[in-house]
Design a protein around this motif. Sequence first.
Motif, PDB file in Angstrom:
ATOM      1  N   THR A   1       0.797  -1.133   0.196  1.00  0.00           N
ATOM      2  CA  THR A   1       0.202  -0.601   0.014  1.00  0.00           C
ATOM      3  C   THR A   1       0.711   0.964   0.460  1.00  0.00           C
ATOM      4  OG1 THR A   1      -0.353  -0.692   2.149  1.00  0.00           O
ATOM      5  CG2 THR A   1      -1.883  -1.074   1.342  1.00  0.00           C
ATOM      6  N   GLU A   2       2.097   1.123  -0.275  1.00  0.00           N
ATOM      7  CA  GLU A   2       2.420   2.798   0.137  1.00  0.00           C
ATOM      8  C   GLU A   2       3.272   2.586  -1.594  1.00  0.00           C
ATOM      9  OE1 GLU A   2       6.422   1.422   2.296  1.00  0.00           O
ATOM     10  OE2 GLU A   2       5.361   1.883   4.044  1.00  0.00           O
ATOM     11  N   ASN A   3       2.979   2.254  -2.398  1.00  0.00           N
ATOM     12  CA  ASN A   3       3.482   2.503  -3.816  1.00  0.00           C
ATOM     13  C   ASN A   3       2.427   2.347  -5.054  1.00  0.00           C
ATOM     14  OD1 ASN A   3       3.984  -0.845  -4.629  1.00  0.00           O
ATOM     15  ND2 ASN A   3       5.158  -0.316  -3.305  1.00  0.00           N
ATOM     16  N   PHE A   4       2.459   2.783  -6.341  1.00  0.00           N
ATOM     17  CA  PHE A   4       1.520   1.830  -7.073  1.00  0.00           C
ATOM     18  C   PHE A   4       1.622   1.142  -7.933  1.00  0.00           C
ATOM     19  CE2 PHE A   4       0.764   2.213 -11.486  1.00  0.00           C
ATOM     20  CZ  PHE A   4      -0.613   3.005 -11.600  1.00  0.00           C
ATOM     21  N   ILE A   5       3.275   0.200  -7.629  1.00  0.00           N
ATOM     22  CA  ILE A   5       2.808  -0.810  -8.117  1.00  0.00           C
ATOM     23  C   ILE A   5       2.004  -1.714  -7.115  1.00  0.00           C
ATOM     24  CG2 ILE A   5       4.425  -3.235  -8.608  1.00  0.00           C
ATOM     25  CD1 ILE A   5       6.266  -0.971  -9.063  1.00  0.00           C
ATOM     26  N   GLY A   6       2.185  -1.595  -5.788  1.00  0.00           N
ATOM     27  CA  GLY A   6       0.555  -2.533  -5.257  1.00  0.00           C
ATOM     28  C   GLY A   6      -0.314  -2.514  -5.424  1.00  0.00           C
ATOM     29  N   TRP A   7      -0.860  -1.298  -5.231  1.00  0.00           N
ATOM     30  CA  TRP A   7      -2.145  -0.935  -5.601  1.00  0.00           C
ATOM     31  C   TRP A   7      -2.779  -1.513  -6.836  1.00  0.00           C
ATOM     32  CZ3 TRP A   7      -5.623   0.593  -1.794  1.00  0.00           C
ATOM     33  CH2 TRP A   7      -5.339   0.432  -0.822  1.00  0.00           C
ATOM     34  N   ALA A   8      -1.967  -1.274  -7.676  1.00  0.00           N
ATOM     35  CA  ALA A   8      -2.069  -2.102  -9.161  1.00  0.00           C
ATOM     36  C   ALA A   8      -2.234  -3.851  -8.640  1.00  0.00           C
ATOM     37  CB  ALA A   8      -0.747  -1.633  -9.979  1.00  0.00           C
ATOM     38  N   MET A   9      -1.441  -4.103  -8.488  1.00  0.00           N
ATOM     39  CA  MET A   9      -1.210  -5.742  -8.092  1.00  0.00           C
ATOM     40  C   MET A   9      -2.253  -6.234  -8.055  1.00  0.00           C
ATOM     41  SD  MET A   9       2.817  -6.551  -7.263  1.00  0.00           S
ATOM     42  CE  MET A   9       1.950  -8.398  -6.930  1.00  0.00           C
ATOM     43  N   LEU A  10      -2.807  -5.383  -6.292  1.00  0.00           N
ATOM     44  CA  LEU A  10      -4.036  -5.730  -5.861  1.00  0.00           C
ATOM     45  C   LEU A  10      -5.814  -5.354  -6.861  1.00  0.00           C
ATOM     46  CD1 LEU A  10      -3.288  -4.137  -1.994  1.00  0.00           C
ATOM     47  CD2 LEU A  10      -3.632  -6.782  -2.718  1.00  0.00           C
ATOM     48  N   GLY A  11      -5.511  -4.302  -7.557  1.00  0.00           N
ATOM     49  CA  GLY A  11      -6.464  -4.312  -8.267  1.00  0.00           C
ATOM     50  C   GLY A  11      -6.584  -4.797  -9.852  1.00  0.00           C
ATOM     51  N   PHE A  12      -4.943  -5.377  -9.921  1.00  0.00           N
ATOM     52  CA  PHE A  12      -5.877  -6.539 -10.750  1.00  0.00           C
ATOM     53  C   PHE A  12      -6.223  -8.167 -10.155  1.00  0.00           C
ATOM     54  CE2 PHE A  12      -3.357 -10.057 -13.724  1.00  0.00           C
ATOM     55  CZ  PHE A  12      -3.870  -9.746 -14.565  1.00  0.00           C
TER      56      PHE A  12
END
Length: 336
Positions: A305-316
């Motif tokens: 939850t500290e970077n965009f890549i993590g949020w993108a992975m959770l969303g995908f």
Amino acid sequence: MSTIGLVGAFIVAGGVFLVVMGLGMSRRGAGAATSDEFQARLAAYGVGTMPVADAGVPAPVGPKLSLRERLANAFQPAADRLGKGDVKKGKPPLAEQLAKADLKLRTSEYFMIQVGAVLLLALIGYLRFGTIIHAILFGVVGYFIPGFYVKRRMAKRVKAFNDQLGDTLILLSNALKAGYSFAQAIDTVAKNAVPPISEEFGRSVREMNLGGSVEEALNNMLKRIESPDFDLVVTAVAIHRTVGGNLAEILDNIAYTIRERIRIKGEIKTLTAQASASGTLITLLPVALGLFMYFVTPTYFKPMTENFIGWAMLGFAGFMIFIGNLIIKKVVAIEV
């Protein structure tokens, strides 16, 4: 104890108090109803009017209201505003939803339970994570939980009604063959069937005793149940009362159709049970495990939850879970 802890304790106490009071009022007996409530219930059946005090004449002094009644009356204006529903979107009023779910609650009592759930879960989120954002998220969840319960209870009650409808039509047909009128046959079902169908037919009997017609009573029951199978029954009864015919034979044919449909649905459900269970497990397991880990150890997901890549992975991941669940539902959905 710190000030925040003291305030939190008061909020928890208030939330639990409102939940308990709302649930407790659902257990009230019929003798606890005031005269105004009695007139309001008659008005719901189209009999009598709401009591209005005459000008210059003091209103009769009723029994002293308890604390629960005072709280319910205090919440009633807000409950009326929030429980109007939206006819254009197909959302019935809150009072109608509670009636369909067979919950002996007024809208104000339901609103009390909802407010109590919001306060309770909001405080749990704040005490566990220490941020206002988590308190708001938990409060939103608490707001929707009572609504989910009402909808689930409505669906469960409609299913139970449909499962009993075939045998009930046979009972109606036998009563008609024995020489009973249709109104007497409905009364027989109300006395000999089991809930929920006995409750609905009993309410129809009371509506007819208060001056309503058979068509009105059946149409009101259809509005409460919204069952396609029962819609067929109401249509058949309306046509029979207009043009005549052998109603007992018509009910026997409808009962056979409904019972065969239920039997086929049962077979399909048995054959697709493994696929349905797999879809439910695949969908809920990662979500439930992720929520549990986040609640127990919030730092476990902190890198995500500290970077965009993590949020993108959770969303995908959430999107793929949704697509998989949708595909499985389409595979096992067989119309009968």
